[in-house]
Design a protein around this motif. Sequence first.
Motif, PDB file in Angstrom:
ATOM      1  N   GLY A   6       0.097  -1.281   0.147  1.00 34.77           N
ATOM      2  CA  GLY A   6       0.051   0.172  -0.291  1.00 34.77           C
ATOM      3  C   GLY A   6       1.112   1.194   0.258  1.00 34.77           C
ATOM      4  N   ARG A   7       2.080   1.027  -0.488  1.00 35.11           N
ATOM      5  CA  ARG A   7       3.078   2.385  -0.013  1.00 35.11           C
ATOM      6  C   ARG A   7       3.292   2.917  -1.286  1.00 35.11           C
ATOM      7  N   ASP A   8       3.367   4.400  -1.082  1.00 33.72           N
ATOM      8  CA  ASP A   8       4.159   4.757  -2.484  1.00 33.72           C
ATOM      9  C   ASP A   8       6.065   4.814  -2.803  1.00 33.72           C
ATOM     10  N   VAL A   9       6.240   3.669  -3.370  1.00 34.24           N
ATOM     11  CA  VAL A   9       7.449   3.037  -2.918  1.00 34.24           C
ATOM     12  C   VAL A   9       8.732   3.886  -4.796  1.00 34.24           C
ATOM     13  N   TYR A  10       9.884   4.339  -3.943  1.00 32.15           N
ATOM     14  CA  TYR A  10      11.138   4.664  -5.301  1.00 32.15           C
ATOM     15  C   TYR A  10      11.726   3.469  -4.762  1.00 32.15           C
ATOM     16  N   VAL A  11      12.360   3.278  -6.026  1.00 32.53           N
ATOM     17  CA  VAL A  11      13.551   2.209  -6.119  1.00 32.53           C
ATOM     18  C   VAL A  11      14.896   2.919  -6.064  1.00 32.53           C
ATOM     19  N   PHE A  12      15.954   3.384  -5.989  1.00 25.49           N
ATOM     20  CA  PHE A  12      17.146   3.573  -6.646  1.00 25.49           C
ATOM     21  C   PHE A  12      18.273   3.160  -6.870  1.00 25.49           C
ATOM     22  N   VAL A  13      18.916   2.485  -8.090  1.00 27.91           N
ATOM     23  CA  VAL A  13      19.670   1.920  -8.049  1.00 27.91           C
ATOM     24  C   VAL A  13      21.239   2.769  -9.047  1.00 27.91           C
ATOM     25  N   SER A  14      22.234   2.989  -7.853  1.00 27.20           N
ATOM     26  CA  SER A  14      22.861   3.933  -8.462  1.00 27.20           C
ATOM     27  C   SER A  14      24.176   3.623  -9.748  1.00 27.20           C
ATOM     28  N   HIS A  15      24.373   2.309  -9.617  1.00 23.38           N
ATOM     29  CA  HIS A  15      25.126   1.837 -11.094  1.00 23.38           C
ATOM     30  C   HIS A  15      24.583   0.023 -10.451  1.00 23.38           C
ATOM     31  N   ILE A  16      25.532  -0.388 -11.602  1.00 24.31           N
ATOM     32  CA  ILE A  16      25.738  -1.533 -12.068  1.00 24.31           C
ATOM     33  C   ILE A  16      26.134  -2.778 -10.710  1.00 24.31           C
ATOM     34  N   HIS A  17      27.358  -1.810 -10.148  1.00 25.41           N
ATOM     35  CA  HIS A  17      27.807  -3.249  -9.238  1.00 25.41           C
ATOM     36  C   HIS A  17      27.185  -4.110  -8.769  1.00 25.41           C
ATOM     37  N   HIS A  18      27.382  -5.320  -7.991  1.00 27.98           N
ATOM     38  CA  HIS A  18      26.634  -5.986  -8.451  1.00 27.98           C
ATOM     39  C   HIS A  18      26.222  -6.347  -6.056  1.00 27.98           C
ATOM     40  N   ASP A  19      27.434  -4.859  -5.727  1.00 23.52           N
ATOM     41  CA  ASP A  19      26.905  -4.735  -4.585  1.00 23.52           C
ATOM     42  C   ASP A  19      26.087  -3.413  -4.248  1.00 23.52           C
ATOM     43  N   HIS A  20      25.554  -3.243  -5.104  1.00 22.75           N
ATOM     44  CA  HIS A  20      25.183  -1.951  -5.541  1.00 22.75           C
ATOM     45  C   HIS A  20      23.189  -2.669  -6.115  1.00 22.75           C
ATOM     46  N   PHE A  21      23.277  -3.835  -6.692  1.00 15.84           N
ATOM     47  CA  PHE A  21      21.950  -4.043  -7.859  1.00 15.84           C
ATOM     48  C   PHE A  21      21.946  -5.185  -7.679  1.00 15.84           C
ATOM     49  N   ASN A  22      19.966  -5.387  -7.019  1.00 11.92           N
ATOM     50  CA  ASN A  22      20.364  -6.884  -7.370  1.00 11.92           C
ATOM     51  C   ASN A  22      19.173  -6.967  -7.838  1.00 11.92           C
ATOM     52  N   PRO A  23      18.501  -7.687  -9.482  1.00  9.47           N
ATOM     53  CA  PRO A  23      17.546  -7.775 -10.567  1.00  9.47           C
ATOM     54  C   PRO A  23      15.878  -8.070  -8.955  1.00  9.47           C
ATOM     55  N   VAL A  24      16.234  -8.566  -8.576  1.00  8.12           N
ATOM     56  CA  VAL A  24      15.027  -9.167  -7.390  1.00  8.12           C
ATOM     57  C   VAL A  24      13.970  -7.075  -7.558  1.00  8.12           C
ATOM     58  N   VAL A  25      14.686  -6.359  -7.605  1.00 10.19           N
ATOM     59  CA  VAL A  25      14.267  -5.123  -6.732  1.00 10.19           C
ATOM     60  C   VAL A  25      12.503  -5.649  -7.971  1.00 10.19           C
ATOM     61  N   PHE A  26      12.871  -5.599  -9.329  1.00  7.52           N
ATOM     62  CA  PHE A  26      11.455  -5.400 -10.305  1.00  7.52           C
ATOM     63  C   PHE A  26      10.803  -7.245  -9.578  1.00  7.52           C
ATOM     64  N   GLN A  27      10.633  -7.205  -8.560  1.00 10.12           N
ATOM     65  CA  GLN A  27       9.676  -7.872  -8.519  1.00 10.12           C
ATOM     66  C   GLN A  27       9.013  -7.803  -6.922  1.00 10.12           C
ATOM     67  N   TRP A  28       9.649  -5.721  -6.555  1.00  5.27           N
ATOM     68  CA  TRP A  28       7.763  -5.530  -5.865  1.00  5.27           C
ATOM     69  C   TRP A  28       7.060  -5.066  -6.191  1.00  5.27           C
ATOM     70  N   GLU A  29       6.428  -4.442  -7.769  1.00  3.41           N
ATOM     71  CA  GLU A  29       6.016  -4.281  -7.916  1.00  3.41           C
ATOM     72  C   GLU A  29       4.672  -4.481  -7.320  1.00  3.41           C
TER      73      GLU A  29
END
Length: 235
Positions: free
Chosen positions: A46-69
């Motif tokens: 129920g929340r208004d969510v903003y997801v930020f990815v600063s760059h592609i390095h593995h310790d900053h980005f996990n494609p699992v974030v796209f499941q949150w929609e």
Amino acid sequence: MRAVYLAHSGFFVDTGGPVLIFDYYKDTPRGGALADGVVNASALEGRDVYVFVSHIHHDHFNPVVFQWETWAGRIHYILSHDVPMRAGALRIRPGETRMVGDAQIRALCSNDEGVAFLVKCGGICVFHAGDLNWWHWNGEGKAYNDDMGRRYREQIDLLQGEQIDMAFIPVDPRLEDKYILGIDYFMRRVGARHVIPMHLWDDYALCRNLVNDPAAASYRDRIVPYTHRGQTLEL
């Protein structure tokens, strides 16, 4: 206003309205909750969510974030220009300022990879540096270190005059005695109501070292330390 430390440079920022999530990558333990440093359905429902990815390095980005929609009430993805595009996401480049939903997002150029974010949303202003830092490596030559310092200072100087409530700045133990250069320059040139060290590689003692460092005396009371993943930082 509160933040939850998710891991490394990842943070969950609850403004009391929208939720801002930066550089999420560690998705274990399975079935975990925010108290474990894991984003789950109950954190976003129920929340208004903003997801930020600063760059592609593995310790900053996990494609699992796209499941949150499937969990959020409304979700926005803001990706650095080096992250593969996803339908419906905003891909942002250094120097751009864009509106996404109710958020104003400004991207600075990292002197490593990707971007840093200045975000105005939910009545607060948040700066997340990503991998923008004063990367002074004791084993590198003077020309390299001087260039990294110059490029960092140029970007941070662009923020002068901003009233920042919360800033997340790298403080990396691999930099040895130079770990403090980036956060120190930021706090002296720009400043923030609260500054949170990140990119610690689980070396939480560095938070304590920073608070006790004589160089940080003028802004010591604005440093927000933490001791473990999943910790809630009340601000």
